[in-house]
Design a protein around this motif. Structure first.
Motif, PDB file in Angstrom:
ATOM      1  N   SER A   1       2.835   3.372  -2.919  1.00 16.40           N
ATOM      2  CA  SER A   1       1.636   3.333  -3.756  1.00 16.40           C
ATOM      3  C   SER A   1       1.042   1.925  -3.667  1.00 16.40           C
ATOM      4  O   SER A   1       1.721   0.972  -3.313  1.00 16.40           O
ATOM      5  CB  SER A   1       1.973   3.680  -5.207  1.00 16.40           C
ATOM      6  OG  SER A   1       2.860   2.721  -5.741  1.00 16.40           O
ATOM      7  N   SER A   2      -0.230   1.845  -3.973  1.00 16.22           N
ATOM      8  CA  SER A   2      -0.900   0.548  -3.908  1.00 16.22           C
ATOM      9  C   SER A   2      -0.415  -0.348  -5.040  1.00 16.22           C
ATOM     10  O   SER A   2      -0.253   0.090  -6.174  1.00 16.22           O
ATOM     11  CB  SER A   2      -2.411   0.723  -4.017  1.00 16.22           C
ATOM     12  OG  SER A   2      -2.888   1.431  -2.901  1.00 16.22           O
ATOM     13  N   ARG A   3      -0.178  -1.614  -4.714  1.00 20.25           N
ATOM     14  CA  ARG A   3       0.239  -2.601  -5.711  1.00 20.25           C
ATOM     15  C   ARG A   3      -0.572  -3.871  -5.499  1.00 20.25           C
ATOM     16  O   ARG A   3      -0.901  -4.224  -4.371  1.00 20.25           O
ATOM     17  CB  ARG A   3       1.730  -2.907  -5.597  1.00 20.25           C
ATOM     18  CG  ARG A   3       2.599  -1.697  -5.901  1.00 20.25           C
ATOM     19  CD  ARG A   3       4.056  -2.022  -6.024  1.00 20.25           C
ATOM     20  NE  ARG A   3       4.594  -2.618  -4.807  1.00 20.25           N
ATOM     21  CZ  ARG A   3       5.798  -3.177  -4.744  1.00 20.25           C
ATOM     22  NH1 ARG A   3       6.573  -3.223  -5.799  1.00 20.25           N
ATOM     23  NH2 ARG A   3       6.227  -3.685  -3.608  1.00 20.25           N
ATOM     24  N   VAL A   4      -0.870  -4.529  -6.613  1.00 19.95           N
ATOM     25  CA  VAL A   4      -1.634  -5.765  -6.595  1.00 19.95           C
ATOM     26  C   VAL A   4      -0.834  -6.818  -7.343  1.00 19.95           C
ATOM     27  O   VAL A   4      -0.241  -6.546  -8.381  1.00 19.95           O
ATOM     28  CB  VAL A   4      -3.016  -5.578  -7.270  1.00 19.95           C
ATOM     29  CG1 VAL A   4      -3.762  -6.889  -7.374  1.00 19.95           C
ATOM     30  CG2 VAL A   4      -3.834  -4.560  -6.514  1.00 19.95           C
ATOM     31  N   LEU A   5      -0.822  -8.003  -6.809  1.00 25.24           N
ATOM     32  CA  LEU A   5      -0.168  -9.139  -7.450  1.00 25.24           C
ATOM     33  C   LEU A   5      -1.247  -9.967  -8.133  1.00 25.24           C
ATOM     34  O   LEU A   5      -2.289 -10.238  -7.538  1.00 25.24           O
ATOM     35  CB  LEU A   5       0.545  -9.981  -6.390  1.00 25.24           C
ATOM     36  CG  LEU A   5       1.157 -11.284  -6.848  1.00 25.24           C
ATOM     37  CD1 LEU A   5       2.488 -10.990  -7.530  1.00 25.24           C
ATOM     38  CD2 LEU A   5       1.355 -12.213  -5.673  1.00 25.24           C
ATOM     39  N   PHE A   6      -1.015 -10.342  -9.399  1.00 28.00           N
ATOM     40  CA  PHE A   6      -1.943 -11.254 -10.063  1.00 28.00           C
ATOM     41  C   PHE A   6      -1.165 -12.169 -10.989  1.00 28.00           C
ATOM     42  O   PHE A   6      -0.044 -11.868 -11.389  1.00 28.00           O
ATOM     43  CB  PHE A   6      -3.058 -10.516 -10.814  1.00 28.00           C
ATOM     44  CG  PHE A   6      -2.614  -9.670 -11.970  1.00 28.00           C
ATOM     45  CD1 PHE A   6      -2.534 -10.198 -13.250  1.00 28.00           C
ATOM     46  CD2 PHE A   6      -2.300  -8.340 -11.785  1.00 28.00           C
ATOM     47  CE1 PHE A   6      -2.141  -9.423 -14.320  1.00 28.00           C
ATOM     48  CE2 PHE A   6      -1.907  -7.549 -12.843  1.00 28.00           C
ATOM     49  CZ  PHE A   6      -1.823  -8.084 -14.116  1.00 28.00           C
ATOM     50  N   VAL A   7      -1.759 -13.301 -11.288  1.00 27.78           N
ATOM     51  CA  VAL A   7      -1.129 -14.314 -12.131  1.00 27.78           C
ATOM     52  C   VAL A   7      -1.685 -14.182 -13.547  1.00 27.78           C
ATOM     53  O   VAL A   7      -2.897 -14.143 -13.740  1.00 27.78           O
ATOM     54  CB  VAL A   7      -1.398 -15.731 -11.581  1.00 27.78           C
ATOM     55  CG1 VAL A   7      -0.821 -16.783 -12.509  1.00 27.78           C
ATOM     56  CG2 VAL A   7      -0.826 -15.867 -10.179  1.00 27.78           C
ATOM     57  N   CYS A   8      -0.764 -14.106 -14.516  1.00 34.47           N
ATOM     58  CA  CYS A   8      -1.153 -13.974 -15.913  1.00 34.47           C
ATOM     59  C   CYS A   8      -0.267 -14.899 -16.743  1.00 34.47           C
ATOM     60  O   CYS A   8       0.961 -14.757 -16.737  1.00 34.47           O
ATOM     61  CB  CYS A   8      -0.987 -12.522 -16.349  1.00 34.47           C
ATOM     62  SG  CYS A   8      -1.537 -12.189 -18.020  1.00 34.47           S
ATOM     63  N   ASP A   9      -0.865 -15.826 -17.453  1.00 37.94           N
ATOM     64  CA  ASP A   9      -0.131 -16.793 -18.257  1.00 37.94           C
ATOM     65  C   ASP A   9       0.583 -16.107 -19.423  1.00 37.94           C
ATOM     66  O   ASP A   9      -0.042 -15.337 -20.154  1.00 37.94           O
ATOM     67  CB  ASP A   9      -1.120 -17.826 -18.791  1.00 37.94           C
ATOM     68  CG  ASP A   9      -0.452 -18.993 -19.488  1.00 37.94           C
ATOM     69  OD1 ASP A   9       0.366 -18.759 -20.395  1.00 37.94           O
ATOM     70  OD2 ASP A   9      -0.751 -20.134 -19.131  1.00 37.94           O
ATOM     71  N   PRO A  10       1.885 -16.368 -19.613  1.00 31.68           N
ATOM     72  CA  PRO A  10       2.626 -15.745 -20.714  1.00 31.68           C
ATOM     73  C   PRO A  10       2.071 -16.082 -22.102  1.00 31.68           C
ATOM     74  O   PRO A  10       2.363 -15.373 -23.064  1.00 31.68           O
ATOM     75  CB  PRO A  10       4.041 -16.307 -20.569  1.00 31.68           C
ATOM     76  CG  PRO A  10       4.143 -16.760 -19.162  1.00 31.68           C
ATOM     77  CD  PRO A  10       2.758 -17.173 -18.757  1.00 31.68           C
ATOM     78  N   GLY A  11       1.255 -17.105 -22.217  1.00 35.06           N
ATOM     79  CA  GLY A  11       0.672 -17.459 -23.498  1.00 35.06           C
ATOM     80  C   GLY A  11      -0.590 -16.682 -23.845  1.00 35.06           C
ATOM     81  O   GLY A  11      -1.116 -16.805 -24.941  1.00 35.06           O
TER      82      GLY A  11
ATOM     83  N   TYR B   1       0.807  -1.216   0.000  1.00 35.52           N
ATOM     84  CA  TYR B   1       0.000   0.000   0.000  1.00 35.52           C
ATOM     85  C   TYR B   1       0.842   1.270   0.000  1.00 35.52           C
ATOM     86  O   TYR B   1       0.365   2.326  -0.348  1.00 35.52           O
ATOM     87  CB  TYR B   1      -0.947   0.015   1.213  1.00 35.52           C
ATOM     88  CG  TYR B   1      -1.937  -1.107   1.179  1.00 35.52           C
ATOM     89  CD1 TYR B   1      -3.019  -1.078   0.307  1.00 35.52           C
ATOM     90  CD2 TYR B   1      -1.794  -2.210   2.004  1.00 35.52           C
ATOM     91  CE1 TYR B   1      -3.932  -2.121   0.256  1.00 35.52           C
ATOM     92  CE2 TYR B   1      -2.710  -3.254   1.963  1.00 35.52           C
ATOM     93  CZ  TYR B   1      -3.773  -3.194   1.092  1.00 35.52           C
ATOM     94  OH  TYR B   1      -4.667  -4.227   1.048  1.00 35.52           O
ATOM     95  N   GLU B   2       2.080   1.194   0.408  1.00 35.60           N
ATOM     96  CA  GLU B   2       2.950   2.370   0.477  1.00 35.60           C
ATOM     97  C   GLU B   2       4.242   2.111  -0.272  1.00 35.60           C
ATOM     98  O   GLU B   2       4.794   1.008  -0.157  1.00 35.60           O
ATOM     99  CB  GLU B   2       3.262   2.712   1.946  1.00 35.60           C
ATOM    100  CG  GLU B   2       2.063   3.148   2.756  1.00 35.60           C
ATOM    101  CD  GLU B   2       1.479   4.475   2.323  1.00 35.60           C
ATOM    102  OE1 GLU B   2       2.213   5.298   1.734  1.00 35.60           O
ATOM    103  OE2 GLU B   2       0.281   4.680   2.537  1.00 35.60           O
TER     104      GLU B   2
END
Length: 108
Positions: free
Chosen positions: A48-58, A45-46
């Motif tokens: 700045s706010s950051r979010v982790l997400f999973v995204c397939d390279p394909g 959050y400090e």
């Protein structure tokens, strides 16, 4: 303590700690895309706010992020369930999801 056997699909739902998000991107040729992503969680959050997400390279979403270095995260409402289901059932490489599903684009 009693344990219950669960189907793999139900176990997956219990393990996922983040809410479903829509990752919105723009391709090199300027076409908007969106992808429902179930694997996400707050990261920081400090300062700045950051979010982790999973995204397939394909996936097209990954290629769009790699080329543009930008994306937007949208939080779908319960009324958008059908949009989530439909947009997750096709690829942004083959389908203009904004046109196909009536999504209005605007600058983030």
């Amino acid at each position: 303590m009693k344990y219950l056997d669960l189907p793999a699909k139900k176990a997956y739902e219990l393990m996922n700690c983040g809410g479903l998000i829509l990752v919105c991107t723009k391709s090199r040729d300027g076409r908007y895309d969106l992808a429902p992503v179930a694997w996400s969680c707050p990261l920081d959050y400090e300062p700045s706010s950051r979010v982790l997400f999973v995204c397939d390279p394909g996936h097209a979403t990954y290629a769009n992020i790699e080329s543009s270095r930008a994306f937007v995260i949208a939080l779908p409402t319960p009324d958008q369930r059908r949009l989530v289901e439909r947009s997750g059932s096709c690829s942004g490489r083959d389908t203009d999801k904004y046109a196909a599903f009536g999504v209005k684009a605007f600058a983030a």
